[in-house]
Design a protein around this motif. Structure first.
Motif, PDB file in Angstrom:
ATOM      1  N   ILE A   1       0.817  -1.223   0.000  1.00 19.33           N
ATOM      2  CA  ILE A   1       0.000   0.000   0.000  1.00 19.33           C
ATOM      3  C   ILE A   1       0.846   1.266   0.000  1.00 19.33           C
ATOM      4  N   ALA A   2       2.161   1.140   0.220  1.00 16.61           N
ATOM      5  CA  ALA A   2       3.031   2.320   0.174  1.00 16.61           C
ATOM      6  C   ALA A   2       4.473   1.869   0.011  1.00 16.61           C
ATOM      7  N   ILE A   3       5.215   2.592  -0.820  1.00 17.60           N
ATOM      8  CA  ILE A   3       6.617   2.250  -1.080  1.00 17.60           C
ATOM      9  C   ILE A   3       7.455   3.532  -1.090  1.00 17.60           C
ATOM     10  N   GLN A   4       8.571   3.484  -0.369  1.00 18.43           N
ATOM     11  CA  GLN A   4       9.555   4.574  -0.405  1.00 18.43           C
ATOM     12  C   GLN A   4      10.883   3.970  -0.844  1.00 18.43           C
ATOM     13  N   LEU A   5      11.542   4.603  -1.791  1.00 19.66           N
ATOM     14  CA  LEU A   5      12.738   4.018  -2.388  1.00 19.66           C
ATOM     15  C   LEU A   5      14.015   4.287  -1.595  1.00 19.66           C
ATOM     16  N   GLY A   6      13.965   5.153  -0.587  1.00 21.67           N
ATOM     17  CA  GLY A   6      15.145   5.451   0.219  1.00 21.67           C
ATOM     18  C   GLY A   6      14.818   5.464   1.693  1.00 21.67           C
TER      19      GLY A   6
ATOM     20  N   LYS B   1       7.396  -1.092  -7.335  1.00 20.41           N
ATOM     21  CA  LYS B   1       7.404  -2.488  -6.892  1.00 20.41           C
ATOM     22  C   LYS B   1       8.627  -3.234  -7.427  1.00 20.41           C
ATOM     23  N   ILE B   2       9.025  -2.916  -8.652  1.00 18.85           N
ATOM     24  CA  ILE B   2      10.211  -3.555  -9.227  1.00 18.85           C
ATOM     25  C   ILE B   2      11.453  -3.184  -8.419  1.00 18.85           C
ATOM     26  N   TRP B   3      11.521  -1.928  -7.959  1.00 15.50           N
ATOM     27  CA  TRP B   3      12.654  -1.521  -7.128  1.00 15.50           C
ATOM     28  C   TRP B   3      12.673  -2.300  -5.817  1.00 15.50           C
ATOM     29  N   VAL B   4      11.519  -2.518  -5.229  1.00 19.28           N
ATOM     30  CA  VAL B   4      11.450  -3.317  -3.995  1.00 19.28           C
ATOM     31  C   VAL B   4      11.903  -4.744  -4.272  1.00 19.28           C
ATOM     32  N   ARG B   5      11.447  -5.281  -5.390  1.00 26.36           N
ATOM     33  CA  ARG B   5      11.839  -6.654  -5.730  1.00 26.36           C
ATOM     34  C   ARG B   5      13.343  -6.728  -6.000  1.00 26.36           C
TER      35      ARG B   5
END
Length: 617
Positions: A324-329, A352-356
């Motif tokens: 429901i929420a993603i932060q890249l840093g 999502k790809i960055w999280v993966r």
């Protein structure tokens, strides 16, 4: 003149046989036989897979046979020999078993005790005590500690696979197996045609799909069809290849300022975000360990990237885990926006790809390499250094350290070394993977290797809250079955807690792991002394589980757990315990199979019939 019948079994692996001269000496409580050449004259002796019998004549009865000495002498060129076991039939008709399961190289000798396990305090005669100590003295010279990188667990002192002691090198079949499996994978993936794709950027998702054009695996096909969807993204944190990072979110960290207004559209229970957290419906994955890790640069024009992402996950009313929420840093601000499912679909997909991508780096370097491969090697080296072959714990553990030093040495030689495969293909290559392990070591504790503790520490132990967390459920059952088996073995040989405390060899093993293998890091909290059978059982369960079930869960299966082709134990109570263990594992496999029937995403990674005995690939 009394005669002893000696039966010698040669291993069935490639090149196990020998043309060298083999001599035997029987050492008894009343005397020794003469050094006897084993030779059937008209027949080839010691062929691969052969079982050969010989008569050894003596001038008088030797009493109780305590030791069997085998010597190999060169015939015309050096020819290694793998001896599986030796049996001796005495003049009175008794049979004695002497497990060997080791290589004789050069003009070396091996001295064997009979197959009964003995604690050091059980040995009464000076002869067997001296043999025990001599074996350990030799092993400590052969198996030496080495620091491959600062801050790493210690490893075996060998720069190349061929430098390893012969007994822990890969068998010839294993080496060929690697080549055949690699070739089969290349054929199945049909990547030869698309090899250039791994050397350059991809233009669209269609490029990715071309790589798997020949895959016929239904699970892989299902994942390929649904990988962009949020439910699949969340499911992989529970039952994917890295199911050890998801945690229950008890409080939103200040560095991840998600508000109710941001995620309200994703919440289904008419509760605020704070109320959802209190209800146990919010989970988090945090790849903080990637913060500050330098990314790889494969050439001056090709810089790769890393992101220490944070992802908030929500358990909806259908018990699906959704992002429901993603932060890249790790540092919030204008240049670190929080991505939401309501954003443009490609922005959300890219987040999502960055999280993966972060999960891949964590999985490969920490979950897989550090916490199964390198840790299992520590236990293996310490075992060889401190426990003689006659020790019951040596007999228990040896199947679970098989080939571990070999695969890890290969990795240091070809995979994670400078200019190795990591440097050529991985965003954490070029030294980033070394930095990651050095950082991850600071949070690696003994308790974090205990499966129930690890699950509870992340707040994911409640089955009602996470009913589809199959890694946890299957892992609990395999852990308990393993612990039950280890407990049976420990109680056969250790009659009290005092027996554990008085066993100088097991205590030396425990201390060697902590003081040398783990370099006595204060934060690791590995025990230096065990005071009870209960603590010994837990310690040994950690070793067996880490090398078998945990590695299988984050890798894949080879030899199945509970199957011990080399019979180091000969006592009936231990064999009965093994049989009980196998039955328990078979029941677990059967129940997992039933649960998976009809599922589009079956989970088999913790099924005992998919679990290897050791970290060997």
């Amino acid at each position: 003149m009394p005669s002893y019948t000696v039966t010698v079994s040669t291993g069935s692996q490639w090149f196990a046989g020998t043309d060298d001269y083999i001599y035997i000496t029987l050492v008894g409580s009343e005397g020794c036989s003469e050094r006897t050449l084993l030779d059937k004259a008209l027949y080839d002796d010691f062929e691969r897979g052969a079982v050969d019998s010989y008569d050894v004549r003596v001038g008088e009865n030797l009493g109780e046979i305590l030791l069997v000495k085998i010597e190999k002498k060169k015939y015309w060129m050096q020819d290694d020999w793998y001896c599986s076991y030796i049996t001796v039939k005495t003049p009175s008709g008794d049979y004695l078993e002497f497990p060997c399961f080791r290589w004789l190289v050069d003009d070396k000798e091996v001295v064997l005790r009979d197959g009964r396990a003995h604690l050091p305090q059980d040995d009464k005669t000076s002869l067997v005590k001296q043999h025990r100590q001599k074996e350990l003295d030799s092993r400590r010279k052969t198996y030496r500690w080495k620091e491959w990188q600062p801050g790493f667990p210690m490893s075996i002192d060998a720069d190349r696979h061929k430098d390893l002691p012969r007994d822990v090198q890969f068998d010839s079949e294993k080496g060929v197996d690697f080549v055949l499996n690699y070739s089969k994978a290349i054929e199945n993936l049909f990547v030869n045609q698309f090899m250039h794709m791994f050397q350059s950027s991809w233009s669209d998702f269609g490029d990715f799909e071309k790589i798997f054009v020949r895959i016929k695996n239904t699970i892989s096909e299902y994942v390929m069809q649904h990988w962009k969807e949020d439910f699949m993204f969340g499911y992989q944190f529970l039952n994917g290849c890295n199911p050890v990072v998801i945690e229950k979110c008890l409080k939103l960290p200040d560095k991840f300022p998600v508000t109710h207004e941001m995620v309200s559209v994703s919440l289904e229970r008419e509760l605020t975000l704070e109320q959802e957290i209190e209800a146990g419906n919010i989970y988090i994955v945090d790849y903080e360990v990637l913060d500050g890790i330098r990314s790889n640069c494969t050439d001056p024009c090709t810089l790769q990237y890393l992101a220490p992402t944070i992802c908030l996950l929500y358990k909806n009313t259908q018990n699906k885990i959704l992002p429901i929420a993603i932060q890249l840093g790790q540092t919030p601000g204008k240049d670190q926006p929080i991505f939401l499912p309501t954003d443009d679909k490609y922005d959300w997909l890219l987040a999502k790809i960055w999280v993966r991508s972060s999960d891949f780096q964590y999985h490969q370097t920490i979950t897989h390499l550090l916490r199964t491969h390198l840790i299992s090697e520590v236990f293996g080296v310490a075992m060889y250094r401190q426990l003689p072959a006659v020790h019951p714990v040596y007999k228990l553990l040896i199947p679970h350290v098989r080939f571990t030093m070999a695969i890890n040495t290969k990795a240091r030689e070809q995979l994670i070394c400078e200019c190795g495969i990591f440097d050529k293909a991985n965003a954490t290559g070029g030294g980033g993977h070394v930095q990651m392990i050095q950082k991850a070591m600071k949070s690696l504790t003994f308790r974090s290797l205990c499966f129930p503790d690890m699950i509870k520490a992340r707040g994911v132990d409640n089955k009602e809250e996470l009913p589809t967390y199959f890694y946890r459920d299957d892992g609990y059952r395999v852990w308990e079955a393993t612990k039950s088996f280890v407990s049976d073995v420990v109680h056969i040989y250790y009659t009290s807690d005092e027996t554990v405390q008085e066993d100088g060899e097991i205590q030396a093993f425990i201390k060697d792991v902590c003081s040398f293998g783990m370099q006595d890091f204060d934060h690791c909290e590995f025990p230096k002394f065990l005071k009870s059978r209960e603590k010994l059982i837990e310690y040994l369960t950690v070793i067996v589980f880490t090398a078998s079930a945990q590695h299988a869960a984050v890798n894949f299966g080879q030899l199945y757990l509970g199957m011990y082709p080399d019979e180091h134990f000969i006592e009936k109570p231990v064999k009965a315990a093994m049989e009980t263990f196998r039955k328990q594992l078979a029941e677990i496999s059967s129940s997992i199979k039933k649960r998976n029937n009809g599922k589009k995403l079956p989970y088999y990674n913790m099924s005992p019939d998919q679990i290897p005995n050791s970290v060997a690939v």
